[in-house]
Design a protein around this motif. Structure first.
Motif, PDB file in Angstrom:
ATOM      1  N   ALA A 195       0.961  -1.041   0.078  1.00  0.00           N
ATOM      2  CA  ALA A 195      -0.007   0.108  -0.139  1.00  0.00           C
ATOM      3  C   ALA A 195       0.891   1.259  -0.009  1.00  0.00           C
ATOM      4  CB  ALA A 195      -0.966   0.009   1.242  1.00  0.00           C
ATOM      5  N   ARG A 196       2.088   1.162   0.774  1.00  0.00           N
ATOM      6  CA  ARG A 196       2.881   2.205   1.001  1.00  0.00           C
ATOM      7  C   ARG A 196       3.493   2.617  -0.591  1.00  0.00           C
ATOM      8  NH1 ARG A 196       8.486   2.028   3.808  1.00  0.00           N
ATOM      9  NH2 ARG A 196       9.510   3.907   2.815  1.00  0.00           N
ATOM     10  N   LEU A 197       3.646   1.386  -1.352  1.00  0.00           N
ATOM     11  CA  LEU A 197       4.391   1.541  -2.700  1.00  0.00           C
ATOM     12  C   LEU A 197       3.391   2.333  -3.683  1.00  0.00           C
ATOM     13  CD1 LEU A 197       6.427   0.886  -5.052  1.00  0.00           C
ATOM     14  CD2 LEU A 197       5.340  -1.407  -5.152  1.00  0.00           C
ATOM     15  N   SER A 198       1.772   1.970  -3.453  1.00  0.00           N
ATOM     16  CA  SER A 198       1.104   2.701  -4.415  1.00  0.00           C
ATOM     17  C   SER A 198       1.037   4.373  -3.890  1.00  0.00           C
ATOM     18  CB  SER A 198      -0.324   2.196  -4.309  1.00  0.00           C
ATOM     19  OG  SER A 198      -0.370   0.956  -4.785  1.00  0.00           O
ATOM     20  N   ASP A 199       1.158   4.469  -2.490  1.00  0.00           N
ATOM     21  CA  ASP A 199       1.071   5.881  -2.248  1.00  0.00           C
ATOM     22  C   ASP A 199       2.357   6.599  -2.798  1.00  0.00           C
ATOM     23  OD1 ASP A 199      -1.118   5.513  -0.825  1.00  0.00           O
ATOM     24  OD2 ASP A 199      -0.290   5.147   1.248  1.00  0.00           O
ATOM     25  N   GLU A 200       3.300   5.884  -2.558  1.00  0.00           N
ATOM     26  CA  GLU A 200       4.758   6.617  -3.039  1.00  0.00           C
ATOM     27  C   GLU A 200       4.678   6.904  -4.626  1.00  0.00           C
ATOM     28  OE1 GLU A 200       7.741   7.510  -1.213  1.00  0.00           O
ATOM     29  OE2 GLU A 200       6.749   6.971   0.809  1.00  0.00           O
ATOM     30  N   TYR A 226      -2.011   3.320 -12.833  1.00  0.00           N
ATOM     31  CA  TYR A 226      -1.322   2.104 -11.925  1.00  0.00           C
ATOM     32  C   TYR A 226      -1.975   1.823 -10.540  1.00  0.00           C
ATOM     33  CZ  TYR A 226       2.576   0.111  -9.331  1.00  0.00           C
ATOM     34  OH  TYR A 226       3.271  -0.592  -8.462  1.00  0.00           O
ATOM     35  N   VAL A 227      -2.187   3.157  -9.819  1.00  0.00           N
ATOM     36  CA  VAL A 227      -2.561   2.929  -8.518  1.00  0.00           C
ATOM     37  C   VAL A 227      -3.879   2.669  -8.689  1.00  0.00           C
ATOM     38  CG1 VAL A 227      -2.917   4.341  -6.271  1.00  0.00           C
ATOM     39  CG2 VAL A 227      -1.032   5.114  -7.790  1.00  0.00           C
ATOM     40  N   GLU A 228      -4.723   2.947  -9.232  1.00  0.00           N
ATOM     41  CA  GLU A 228      -6.208   2.319  -9.205  1.00  0.00           C
ATOM     42  C   GLU A 228      -6.490   1.204  -9.990  1.00  0.00           C
ATOM     43  OE1 GLU A 228      -8.820   5.794  -9.701  1.00  0.00           O
ATOM     44  OE2 GLU A 228      -8.015   6.904  -8.100  1.00  0.00           O
ATOM     45  N   GLU A 229      -5.369   0.474 -10.481  1.00  0.00           N
ATOM     46  CA  GLU A 229      -5.653  -0.554 -11.288  1.00  0.00           C
ATOM     47  C   GLU A 229      -6.438  -0.497 -12.317  1.00  0.00           C
ATOM     48  OE1 GLU A 229      -5.944  -3.758  -8.469  1.00  0.00           O
ATOM     49  OE2 GLU A 229      -4.005  -3.593  -7.762  1.00  0.00           O
ATOM     50  N   LYS A 230      -6.340   0.496 -13.292  1.00  0.00           N
ATOM     51  CA  LYS A 230      -7.531   0.740 -14.282  1.00  0.00           C
ATOM     52  C   LYS A 230      -6.812   0.541 -15.711  1.00  0.00           C
ATOM     53  CE  LYS A 230     -10.459   3.772 -11.716  1.00  0.00           C
ATOM     54  NZ  LYS A 230     -11.010   5.096 -11.549  1.00  0.00           N
ATOM     55  N   SER A 231      -6.806  -0.565 -16.312  1.00  0.00           N
ATOM     56  CA  SER A 231      -6.091  -0.835 -17.533  1.00  0.00           C
ATOM     57  C   SER A 231      -6.844  -0.088 -18.728  1.00  0.00           C
ATOM     58  CB  SER A 231      -6.101  -2.318 -17.757  1.00  0.00           C
ATOM     59  OG  SER A 231      -7.448  -2.741 -17.847  1.00  0.00           O
TER      60      SER A 231
END
Length: 226
Positions: A10-15, A138-143
């Motif tokens: 989760a931190r990776l997505s935030d960063e 990327y963060v919201e996983e929306k291809s």
């Protein structure tokens, strides 16, 4: 142990989102430079500060990714998400560099602002939206959003060609030095769009497991590719 792993993911997505926001801010500052001479020095310094923050984020994200890879040995979707992040930060770092290059041209070159005779502001704004949307994908996983970014690169290329042709004809009365500076600025925005497209492709890969260049997971961990 699993909770710690999930927290780091989760931190990776935030960063990544924070780094993307910094890239968007840097591009927005270049838009301001194109619009007003009075903020030139201040905005240029702010872009330099943002670039430093982008560089720091890159190092932090790379370190986090390596921790996850070496200590957790992720597979499947998690492995794609982490490996895509390692690729994306390189493009985001270069976006910061190119925003700084644009600011340097605006501060030290021959361009008079506001620039309104060519659609440079439109090009800058489109590049900024591409960057923001690619990171969100990327963060919201929306291809589907990633695909939209990739497809929209054609519009940026068309704007670049339009500007280049207009400067070649030079009916606006620009000096030779101004033409060179404006061409260079437009080229930097075109490159930013290319980086946003790369980010979109890695976002698509992280969700769907397919990369348009045919890269496999093993290719991602080739030392020459990191």
């Amino acid at each position: 142990m699993r909770d710690l792993y999930n927290a780091k993911l989760a931190r990776l997505s935030d960063e990544i989102m924070e780094m993307g926001n910094l890239c968007g801010q840097a591009i927005m500052k270049t838009c301001q430079l194109l619009a007003s001479v009075e903020i030139c020095e201040t905005a240029s310094k702010e872009i330099g500060k943002i670039e430093k923050e982008i560089d720091d984020k890159e190092h932090n994200i790379e370190a986090l990714c390596m921790q996850l890879l070496l200590k957790q040995q992720p597979v499947g979707t998690d492995l794609r998400k982490i490996s895509a992040a390692l690729k994306m930060v390189t493009d985001m770092e270069r976006i910061g560099d190119q925003a700084t290059d644009i600011a340097e041209i605006m501060l030290t070159g021959s361009v008079h602002v506001p620039v309104t005779a060519i659609p440079l502001q439109e090009m800058a704004e489109h590049a900024m939206h591409m960057v923001n949307d690619s990171v969100t994908a990327y963060v919201e996983e929306k291809s589907d959003l990633a695909k939209k970014v990739i497809d929209s690169d054609d519009l940026l290329d068309n704007l670049f060609n339009q500007i280049r042709k207009a400067l070649d004809m030079n009916r606006m009365g620009y000096s030779g030095d101004e033409i060179l500076d404006l061409l260079m600025i437009s080229k930097y925005y075109e490159r930013i769009g290319d980086h946003a497209t790369n980010i979109g492709e890695w976002a698509e890969f992280s969700v769907d497991g397919i990369h348009r260049n045919g890269d496999s997971i093993s290719d991602l961990f080739n030392p020459n590719s990191l």
